[in-house]
Design a protein around this motif. Structure first.
Motif, PDB file in Angstrom:
ATOM      1  N   ARG A 174    -151.106-132.260 -92.308  1.00  0.00           N
ATOM      2  CA  ARG A 174    -151.905-132.691 -93.462  1.00  0.00           C
ATOM      3  C   ARG A 174    -151.029-133.384 -94.517  1.00  0.00           C
ATOM      4  NH1 ARG A 174    -154.065-128.238 -94.060  1.00  0.00           N
ATOM      5  NH2 ARG A 174    -152.705-127.285 -95.595  1.00  0.00           N
ATOM      6  N   HIS A 175    -149.902-132.762 -94.851  1.00  0.00           N
ATOM      7  CA  HIS A 175    -149.047-133.320 -95.903  1.00  0.00           C
ATOM      8  C   HIS A 175    -148.294-134.562 -95.436  1.00  0.00           C
ATOM      9  CE1 HIS A 175    -149.939-130.367 -98.945  1.00  0.00           C
ATOM     10  NE2 HIS A 175    -149.768-129.401 -98.047  1.00  0.00           N
ATOM     11  N   GLU A 176    -147.931-134.608 -94.169  1.00  0.00           N
ATOM     12  CA  GLU A 176    -147.275-135.819 -93.663  1.00  0.00           C
ATOM     13  C   GLU A 176    -148.243-136.996 -93.687  1.00  0.00           C
ATOM     14  OE1 GLU A 176    -145.712-134.507 -89.901  1.00  0.00           O
ATOM     15  OE2 GLU A 176    -144.021-133.483 -90.885  1.00  0.00           O
ATOM     16  N   GLU A 177    -149.482-136.767 -93.292  1.00  0.00           N
ATOM     17  CA  GLU A 177    -150.490-137.837 -93.306  1.00  0.00           C
ATOM     18  C   GLU A 177    -150.801-138.286 -94.734  1.00  0.00           C
ATOM     19  OE1 GLU A 177    -153.864-136.381 -91.066  1.00  0.00           O
ATOM     20  OE2 GLU A 177    -152.659-136.215 -89.242  1.00  0.00           O
ATOM     21  N   ALA A 178    -150.807-137.346 -95.678  1.00  0.00           N
ATOM     22  CA  ALA A 178    -151.142-137.671 -97.073  1.00  0.00           C
ATOM     23  C   ALA A 178    -149.922-138.160 -97.857  1.00  0.00           C
ATOM     24  CB  ALA A 178    -151.740-136.450 -97.771  1.00  0.00           C
ATOM     25  N   GLY A 179    -148.726-138.020 -97.282  1.00  0.00           N
ATOM     26  CA  GLY A 179    -147.518-138.413 -98.007  1.00  0.00           C
ATOM     27  C   GLY A 179    -147.141-137.446 -99.111  1.00  0.00           C
ATOM     28  N   THR A 180    -147.578-136.193 -98.999  1.00  0.00           N
ATOM     29  CA  THR A 180    -147.320-135.184-100.040  1.00  0.00           C
ATOM     30  C   THR A 180    -146.282-134.169 -99.563  1.00  0.00           C
ATOM     31  OG1 THR A 180    -149.243-133.954 -99.234  1.00  0.00           O
ATOM     32  CG2 THR A 180    -149.597-135.435-101.113  1.00  0.00           C
ATOM     33  N   THR A 181    -145.163-134.685 -99.076  1.00  0.00           N
ATOM     34  CA  THR A 181    -144.137-133.811 -98.497  1.00  0.00           C
ATOM     35  C   THR A 181    -143.328-133.050 -99.542  1.00  0.00           C
ATOM     36  OG1 THR A 181    -142.651-135.702 -98.336  1.00  0.00           O
ATOM     37  CG2 THR A 181    -143.949-135.158 -96.366  1.00  0.00           C
ATOM     38  N   ALA A 182    -143.573-133.265-100.822  1.00  0.00           N
ATOM     39  CA  ALA A 182    -142.923-132.468-101.867  1.00  0.00           C
ATOM     40  C   ALA A 182    -143.775-131.259-102.248  1.00  0.00           C
ATOM     41  CB  ALA A 182    -142.663-133.328-103.100  1.00  0.00           C
TER      42      ALA A 182
END
Length: 194
Positions: A174-182
C-alpha cells in the motif's frame, strides 16, 4: 594499549553540473600518502543512505600493517554534499555519477595510478561496476557482503517478503504504491522484514 592510527580529513571538489550547486566529497585518510611500500586501500560504504562511520574499523589495517586506508562519504551521504532537491531523481542518481565521484577522489588524492578497492554492500556493487571498466591503477578488488545480481536479489527478497504476516505485506504494498514510505506503518513493516 593500542594507538589509533593518525588520519587527516579533507574535501574534494566534485563538479556535477546537474546538481545546480558546488559539490564536495568528504574523505578521511589513515596513514601516509603516498606510501613508499604499501598500496592504499579505498573503501566504498554501503547504502545508499549510509555513511563511512561503520567502516572506520578498517583503520586497523593502518595500525597493524601500515596500509593507507581512505574512507569517504559518497555524494548525498554523511559529510559530503547533500542534495535533497534531487531526491527521487533517477536521471541524476546514476551509477555513473558514483563512478565519476570515485575517479575524482582518486585524482584528488593523486593515487589513480596505484590503489586497491574494498566495497561493502552497495559499495561492493559500485566497486564491481568500477572494476569491470578496467580502470588504470586498480590492483586488487574486495567485495564484501554484496550481491552479484540485482535480479536474483529481488527474487530472493520477494520470497522472504511473502513469509511476512499478510497485514505487513499489505502495508508494504500500500505505501509503496502510494509513495508514502516515510509512514510509521511502512517503516515498522520494513524493520520487521529486515
Amino acid at each position: 594499549m593500542s594507538l589509533k592510527p593518525t588520519f587527516r580529513e579533507g574535501e574534494a571538489d566534485f563538479d556535477v553540473p546537474a546538481a545546480g550547486k558546488p559539490c564536495k566529497t568528504w574523505y578521511k585518510v589513515y596513514g601516509t600518502l603516498p606510501h613508499p611500500q604499501h598500496t592504499p586501500l579505498v573503501v566504498l560504504h554501503g547504502g545508499p543512505g549510509a555513511a563511512h562511520e561503520y567502516l572506520d574499523i578498517l583503520s586497523e589495517l593502518t595500525r597493524l600493517f601500515d596500509i593507507p586506508v581512505i574512507i569517504y562519504d559518497q555524494l548525498g551521504n554523511g559529510r559530503s554534499t547533500h542534495l535533497q532537491e534531487k531526491n527521487g531523481d533517477t536521471d541524476f542518481w546514476t551509477v555513473q555519477l558514483f563512478v565519476d565521484e570515485l575517479h575524482n577522489l582518486l585524482n584528488h588524492l593523486n593515487i589513480h595510478d596505484k590503489y586497491d578497492l574494498l566495497g561493502h554492500s552497495w559499495g561492493g556493487m559500485l566497486a564491481a561496476e568500477f572494476a569491470v571498466r578496467q580502470p588504470k591503477g586498480l590492483r586488487k578488488l574486495v567485495i564484501a557482503d554484496s550481491l552479484a545480481s540485482m535480479g536474483l536479489f529481488v527474487e530472493a527478497a520477494n520470497v522472504l517478503r511473502k513469509e511476512l504476516p499478510q497485514d505487513m505485506q499489505d502495508a508494504l504494498n500500500r505505501h509503496e504504491e502510494a509513495g508514502t514510505t516515510a509512514d510509521p506503518e511502512y517503516i515498522a513493516a520494513t524493520n520487521e522484514f529486515y
